[in-house]
Design an enzyme around this catalytic site. Structure first.
Site, PDB file in Angstrom:
ATOM      1  N   HIS A  32       0.852  -0.806   0.223  1.00  0.00           N
ATOM      2  CA  HIS A  32       0.158   0.072   0.034  1.00  0.00           C
ATOM      3  C   HIS A  32       0.622   0.836   0.172  1.00  0.00           C
ATOM      4  O   HIS A  32       2.134   1.304   0.357  1.00  0.00           O
ATOM      5  CB  HIS A  32      -1.045   0.408   0.814  1.00  0.00           C
ATOM      6  CG  HIS A  32      -0.164   0.037   2.591  1.00  0.00           C
ATOM      7  ND1 HIS A  32       0.158  -0.640   3.172  1.00  0.00           N
ATOM      8  CD2 HIS A  32      -0.431   1.053   2.965  1.00  0.00           C
ATOM      9  CE1 HIS A  32       0.698  -0.607   3.804  1.00  0.00           C
ATOM     10  NE2 HIS A  32       0.194   1.039   4.795  1.00  0.00           N
ATOM     11  N   HIS A  50       1.468   3.739   2.108  1.00  0.00           N
ATOM     12  CA  HIS A  50       2.115   4.874   3.498  1.00  0.00           C
ATOM     13  C   HIS A  50       3.867   4.739   2.896  1.00  0.00           C
ATOM     14  O   HIS A  50       4.416   3.891   2.682  1.00  0.00           O
ATOM     15  CB  HIS A  50       1.737   4.516   4.408  1.00  0.00           C
ATOM     16  CG  HIS A  50       0.400   4.703   4.303  1.00  0.00           C
ATOM     17  ND1 HIS A  50      -0.726   3.405   5.540  1.00  0.00           N
ATOM     18  CD2 HIS A  50      -0.438   5.604   4.721  1.00  0.00           C
ATOM     19  CE1 HIS A  50      -1.678   4.002   5.492  1.00  0.00           C
ATOM     20  NE2 HIS A  50      -2.095   5.111   5.211  1.00  0.00           N
ATOM     21  N   ASP A  77       6.063   5.041   4.917  1.00  0.00           N
ATOM     22  CA  ASP A  77       6.998   3.475   5.642  1.00  0.00           C
ATOM     23  C   ASP A  77       7.074   2.278   4.971  1.00  0.00           C
ATOM     24  O   ASP A  77       7.940   1.826   5.466  1.00  0.00           O
ATOM     25  CB  ASP A  77       6.561   3.173   7.500  1.00  0.00           C
ATOM     26  CG  ASP A  77       5.887   3.319   7.079  1.00  0.00           C
ATOM     27  OD1 ASP A  77       4.653   3.467   6.711  1.00  0.00           O
ATOM     28  OD2 ASP A  77       4.792   2.238   7.969  1.00  0.00           O
ATOM     29  N   HIS A  78       6.415   2.039   3.493  1.00  0.00           N
ATOM     30  CA  HIS A  78       6.557   0.662   2.571  1.00  0.00           C
ATOM     31  C   HIS A  78       6.828   1.200   1.499  1.00  0.00           C
ATOM     32  O   HIS A  78       6.869   0.239   0.392  1.00  0.00           O
ATOM     33  CB  HIS A  78       4.870   0.632   2.830  1.00  0.00           C
ATOM     34  CG  HIS A  78       4.233   0.255   4.144  1.00  0.00           C
ATOM     35  ND1 HIS A  78       3.895  -1.200   4.438  1.00  0.00           N
ATOM     36  CD2 HIS A  78       3.806   1.009   5.064  1.00  0.00           C
ATOM     37  CE1 HIS A  78       4.159  -1.131   6.002  1.00  0.00           C
ATOM     38  NE2 HIS A  78       3.812  -0.052   6.526  1.00  0.00           N
ATOM     39  N   HIS A  93      -7.109  -0.596   5.501  1.00  0.00           N
ATOM     40  CA  HIS A  93      -6.759   0.265   5.592  1.00  0.00           C
ATOM     41  C   HIS A  93      -6.113   0.919   5.075  1.00  0.00           C
ATOM     42  O   HIS A  93      -5.949   2.617   5.766  1.00  0.00           O
ATOM     43  CB  HIS A  93      -5.372  -0.256   6.145  1.00  0.00           C
ATOM     44  CG  HIS A  93      -3.918   0.315   6.664  1.00  0.00           C
ATOM     45  ND1 HIS A  93      -3.983   0.810   7.816  1.00  0.00           N
ATOM     46  CD2 HIS A  93      -2.613   0.807   5.830  1.00  0.00           C
ATOM     47  CE1 HIS A  93      -2.520   1.820   8.011  1.00  0.00           C
ATOM     48  NE2 HIS A  93      -1.591   1.556   7.448  1.00  0.00           N
ATOM     49  N   ASP A 144       0.013  -4.106   6.119  1.00  0.00           N
ATOM     50  CA  ASP A 144      -0.857  -2.759   7.669  1.00  0.00           C
ATOM     51  C   ASP A 144      -2.509  -3.778   7.956  1.00  0.00           C
ATOM     52  O   ASP A 144      -2.797  -3.112   7.913  1.00  0.00           O
ATOM     53  CB  ASP A 144      -1.296  -2.022   7.716  1.00  0.00           C
ATOM     54  CG  ASP A 144       0.970  -1.448   8.019  1.00  0.00           C
ATOM     55  OD1 ASP A 144       1.349  -1.631   8.083  1.00  0.00           O
ATOM     56  OD2 ASP A 144       0.662   0.021   7.863  1.00  0.00           O
ATOM     57  N   HIS A 172       5.184  -4.258  10.491  1.00  0.00           N
ATOM     58  CA  HIS A 172       5.346  -3.856  11.879  1.00  0.00           C
ATOM     59  C   HIS A 172       5.301  -4.790  13.147  1.00  0.00           C
ATOM     60  O   HIS A 172       4.426  -6.669  13.410  1.00  0.00           O
ATOM     61  CB  HIS A 172       4.138  -2.622  12.707  1.00  0.00           C
ATOM     62  CG  HIS A 172       3.718  -1.775  11.386  1.00  0.00           C
ATOM     63  ND1 HIS A 172       4.794  -0.683  11.301  1.00  0.00           N
ATOM     64  CD2 HIS A 172       3.447  -1.511  10.207  1.00  0.00           C
ATOM     65  CE1 HIS A 172       4.278   0.036  10.807  1.00  0.00           C
ATOM     66  NE2 HIS A 172       3.341   0.160   9.946  1.00  0.00           N
TER      67      HIS A 172
HETATM   68 ZN   LIG Z   1       3.164   0.709   8.427  1.00  0.00          ZN
HETATM   69 ZN   LIG Z   2       0.299   1.465   6.290  1.00  0.00          ZN
END
Ligand SMILES: [Zn+2]
Ligand SMILES: [Zn+2]
Length: 256
Positions: A52, A54, A56-57, A108, A130, A168
């Protein structure tokens, strides 16, 4: 074949799978931790899988693609660093010796996908970003409770031995909440004790597996009387399974 959770930021894992020569990495939010492992093990990065959009990905995608020429796969319905091969549920492709099935798991984010490798050895593999965490699930930023419940049901139906590679390390706080929901669940108590020991030694609690998650994860258990009763003590209006699930997610959001 080898599976390595590469820690990044505070609590992310960038999952790396390799055959001794070629590697694939999932959701590389950062570059440095990945290149370090590639160098240490003498691996060539051939594929990048994104679940996805985001940051941090996806933060490391452009630079890793530039450095290695790796092919990038990602959700067709989301905006991730181009160029990449857009994937959606029902599609399959091969990367780094794995045959991967794409599963749509909105909730999410609106276009979140997961990657499932049924034939991976010694057990199937799930890269779920996530969406599903050990003992929990992702927050609903873009989707509805009904969508997330449906997405999690699809993942819960995978073979029990499937290794669940979440993005995570949220397990201990998730399990604290799960114990508030189901204080009498013996599997959950045992799993919590095991995970506490792992974290004391600085080890990941992941991968989990689908069989364990079915027994301990309240977000996969919202159809069970014990979970529904517990949720209704917080929110007596929660009647249908979707309402119970929504109330459970709301309870978790405010749980300290
Ligand atoms: Zn994440
Ligand atoms: Zn995420």
């Amino acid at each position: 074949m080898n599976l390595i959770p590469i820690p990044a930021f505070d609590d992310n894992y960038l999952w790396l799978w390799h055959d001794g020569q070629q590697a694939l990495v999932v959701d590389p939010g950062a570059v440095e931790p990945v290149t370090q492992v590639l160098q240490q093990l003498g691996l060539k990065l051939s594929a990048i899988l994104v679940t996805h959009h985001h940051a941090d990905h996806t933060g490391g995608v452009d630079e890793l693609r530039r450095q290695t020429g790796a092919v990038v796969y990602g959700p067709v319905a989301e905006d991730i660093p181009a160029p990449y091969i857009g994937c959606q549920g029902g599609q399959s492709f091969d990367a780094c010796g794995l045959s991967l099935d794409v599963i749509d798991v909105p909730g999410h984010t609106a276009g979140h996908i997961a990657y499932f490798a049924a034939a991976a050895q010694p057990d199937p593999l799930l890269f779920c970003g996530d969406t599903l965490f050990s003992g929990g699930c992702g927050r609903l930023f873009e989707g509805t409770p009904a969508q997330m419940l449906d997405s999690l049901s699809r993942l819960a139906a995978l073979p029990g031995s499937t290794r669940v590679c979440c993005a995570h390390e949220y397990t201990l706080s998730n399990l604290r909440f799960a114990l508030a929901v189901e204080p009498d669940n013996l599997d959950l108590q045992r799993h919590h004790a095991d995970c506490l020991r792992l974290r004391e030694q600085g080890l990941p609690t992941l991968p989990s597996n689908i069989e364990v998650e079915r027994r301990i994860n309240p977000f996969l258990r919202s159809g069970l009387p014990a979970v529904a009763q517990s949720v209704r003590r917080q929110n007596p209006d929660a009647q249908t399974q979707v309402e119970v699930f929504a109330a459970l997610r709301h309870w978790k959001n405010n749980f300290r």
